[in-house]
Design an enzyme around this catalytic site. Structure first.
Site, PDB file in Angstrom:
ATOM      1  N   SER A 195      48.703  46.846  45.577  1.00  0.00           N
ATOM      2  CA  SER A 195      48.761  48.077  44.790  1.00  0.00           C
ATOM      3  C   SER A 195      50.059  48.850  44.944  1.00  0.00           C
ATOM      4  CB  SER A 195      47.583  48.982  45.160  1.00  0.00           C
ATOM      5  OG  SER A 195      47.636  49.342  46.533  1.00  0.00           O
ATOM      6  N   HIS A 229      43.602  45.630  40.888  1.00  0.00           N
ATOM      7  CA  HIS A 229      44.751  45.913  40.027  1.00  0.00           C
ATOM      8  C   HIS A 229      45.110  44.724  39.139  1.00  0.00           C
ATOM      9  CE1 HIS A 229      46.207  49.909  41.316  1.00  0.00           C
ATOM     10  NE2 HIS A 229      45.689  49.603  42.487  1.00  0.00           N
ATOM     11  N   LYS A 258      40.086  50.591  36.400  1.00  0.00           N
ATOM     12  CA  LYS A 258      41.516  50.492  36.126  1.00  0.00           C
ATOM     13  C   LYS A 258      41.714  49.933  34.718  1.00  0.00           C
ATOM     14  CE  LYS A 258      43.084  50.526  40.911  1.00  0.00           C
ATOM     15  NZ  LYS A 258      41.821  50.992  41.527  1.00  0.00           N
TER      16      LYS A 258
END
Length: 407
Positions: A195, A229, A258
Site C-alpha cells: 500500500s 489494493h 477500494k
C-alpha cells in the site's frame, strides 16, 4: 475516578508526534462533490474552505465506482427492501439474500469454491489469519506488510515469527530451509500490492519457493495474501496480483472498500476452509456483517468490473498511471515502475515531504504524505493514487503544479 493521570501520559506522546512532523492532525472533512465537467474529473469541497474545489489524488476508489449510478441505485433499492442495517450477526438472523449472492459472485470472480464477507478487510485479516496459526506454526512475513497483518500475527501468538526483506524470495527460501524440523506448519503471509509503494509481491516465485519446501513440514505451508489494493485495480481484468503473476494464494483476502467503491472485506478459499472460518473466526461470528444495501452495491460494482465497461475503466486507469509516471520522471522525481495506480514520489526526507504536501494543498490538490515511522527512515514519500475518474487534464494539471515546485 478520572482520566487526569492517563491524559498526563498521553499529552507528551501527542506533542512528540507533532514535533516529529508525523502527527495526522485534524481530519479534513469533505462536505460535497463537484461533478466532472469540461474535461476535468470530479472535485471535492472541504469544511472551512468555502467553494474551493480540490482535486483528490489520495483516494482508494480506483475505478470511481463509489459514485457510479448503477452502484448507488443498487444500494438505494436494497435499503428500501431490507432497511439500513442487518440487525444481527450472520448466524442469528443477520444473513440477507444480498450477502449470500455477493459471496457466490466473489468466489466465482476469483475462481474459488467459496467466499466469506466481513465488516472490513482489516477485520478480515485479524479475524482470519490467527485461525491458521497454532503454537506449532512458524509465520513468515514480508518486511513491508500492512499493519493489519502485523497485528494479526501478534494476536495469533505463533511458535515463531520471521521477517524477510521486502520481496526477497531468496531470504524466504533460506528461512524455510533453516526451520525444517522446528515447527509443524508454516504460514507465509504477504500483501499482494504493497500500500505504500504500489509494487506487487512476486507471488509466482513465492509459490514455487514454498512448493520446494512443503514436504519438510508435517502440516505443510500455507500462503496468505492480502490483495486489498490489487483486486479491482490491477491485472488485465482486475483480478489483482494473482492475475498479474499467473499464480494463486491458498488464502486470498481483499476489500470491497477500494476499487469496488463500497465497504467491507472478504476472504476466498476452498469450501472446507470457509466453512471452518464461519465456525471459528470471532470477528465474523460476533460482528454484524456489512449492510444488505452495501452487499447489493458491491454486487453491482463487481458486475461492472467483470464486464466490458470494467475492462474500459481498467484500460483507462493504466493509461493515466503511465502518463503520471512518465511525467514525474521527466520532472526529475523519483518514483517506482509498475502498472498499479499507487504512484509514489520518493522524497526521502520528512520535512521536504511535509512541505510538498502543504504546497500541493495550497494548489487545491489532496495528497497523502507518508513519513517515518509509517514508513522507514529514508523512504518518506508522497503517495499519489490515480482513479479512472481522473482525466488526462487532471494529470497534466498535477504535473504542471509539481513542475512549478521544482522550479
Amino acid at each position: 475516578m478520572s482520566l487526569t493521570k492517563i491524559e498526563q501520559l498521553f499529552q507528551p506522546k501527542l506533542a512528540q508526534l507533532q514535533a516529529q512532523g508525523v502527527s495526522k492532525g485534524n481530519e479534513k472533512v469533505i462536505t460535497g462533490r463537484q461533478a466532472a465537467a469540461e474535461g476535468l474529473g470530479p472535485r471535492y469541497f472541504l469544511q472551512g474552505y468555502g467553494q474551493q474545489a480540490f482535486l483528490r489524488m489520495n483516494s482508494n476508489s480506483y475505478l470511481g465506482l463509489a459514485e457510479h449510478a448503477r452502484v448507488m441505485q443498487a444500494e438505494a433499492e436494497a435499503v428500501e427492501r431490507f432497511g439500513t442495517g442487518p440487525g444481527a450477526v450472520r448466524f442469528i438472523s443477520g444473513t440477507c439474500q444480498p450477502h449470500v449472492e455477493l459471496e457466490e459472485k466473489l468466489a466465482k470472480f476469483h475462481g474459488r469454491d467459496a467466499a466469506m464477507i466481513m465488516s472490513a478487510a482489516y477485520a478480515t485479516m485479524v479475524g482470519v489469519l490467527p485461525q491458521f496459526i497454532s503454537d506449532e506454526t512458524l509465520v513468515i512475513s514480508d518486511a513491508l506488510n500492512h499493519n493489519c497483518i502485523i497485528n494479526a500475527i501478534r494476536l495469533a501468538h505463533p511458535a515463531r515469527k520471521e521477517i524477510y526483506a521486502h520481496n526477497d524470495v531468496k531470504a524466504l527460501d533460506r528461512l524455510l530451509e533453516a526451520n525444517k524440523g522446528q515447527v509443524k506448519r508454516v504460514c507465509v503471509v504477504t500483501d499482494g500490492i504493497f500500500s505504500m509503494r504500489g509494487d506487487h509481491a512476486p507471488l509466482d516465485r513465492i509459490n514455487r519457493c514454498c512448493q520446494r519446501h512443503e514436504d519438510g513440514y508435517e502440516e505443510g505451508i500455507i500462503t496468505v495474501v492480502d490483495d486489498s489494493h490489487g483486486v479491482g485495480a490491477f491485472g488485465e481484468t482486475g483480478r489483482g496480483t494473482e492475475e498479474y503473476t499467473g499464480s494463486r494464494a491458498d488464502i486470498l483476502i481483499a476489500t470491497l472498500g477500494k476499487a469496488f467503491g463500497v465497504n467491507g472485506g472478504y476472504v476466498v478459499a476452498s469450501e472446507v476452509v470457509i466453512d471452518y472460518l464461519r465456525e471459528t473466526a470471532p470477528l465474523y461470528i460476533y460482528s454484524n456483517p456489512i449492510t444488505p444495501a452495501e452487499a447489493a452495491a458491491a454486487i453491482a460494482a463487481l458486475d461492472i468490473v467483470d464486464s466490458q465497461e470494467g475492462a474500459h475503466l481498467l484500460a483507462k486507469l493504466r493509461k493515466l498511471c503511465a502518463l503520471l509516471r512518465s511525467g514525474l520522471e521527466k520532472l526529475g522525481f523519483e518514483t517506482l515502475p509498475g502498472e498499479h495506480p499507487i504512484v509514489p514520489i520518493l522524497v526521502r526526507d520528512t520535512q521536504k515531504t511535509s512541505a510538498l504536501v502543504a504546497y500541493l494543498f495550497a494548489q487545491r490538490i489532496l495528497v497523502t504524505g507518508l513519513n517515518y515511522p509509517v514508513v522507514p527512515k529514508g523512504e518518506q514519500e508522497i503517495r499519489l493514487q490515480v482513479s479512472a475518474d481522473h482525466t488526462e487534464q487532471d494529470i497534466d494539471y498535477l504535473l504542471a503544479v509539481l513542475a512549478d515546485f521544482v522550479a
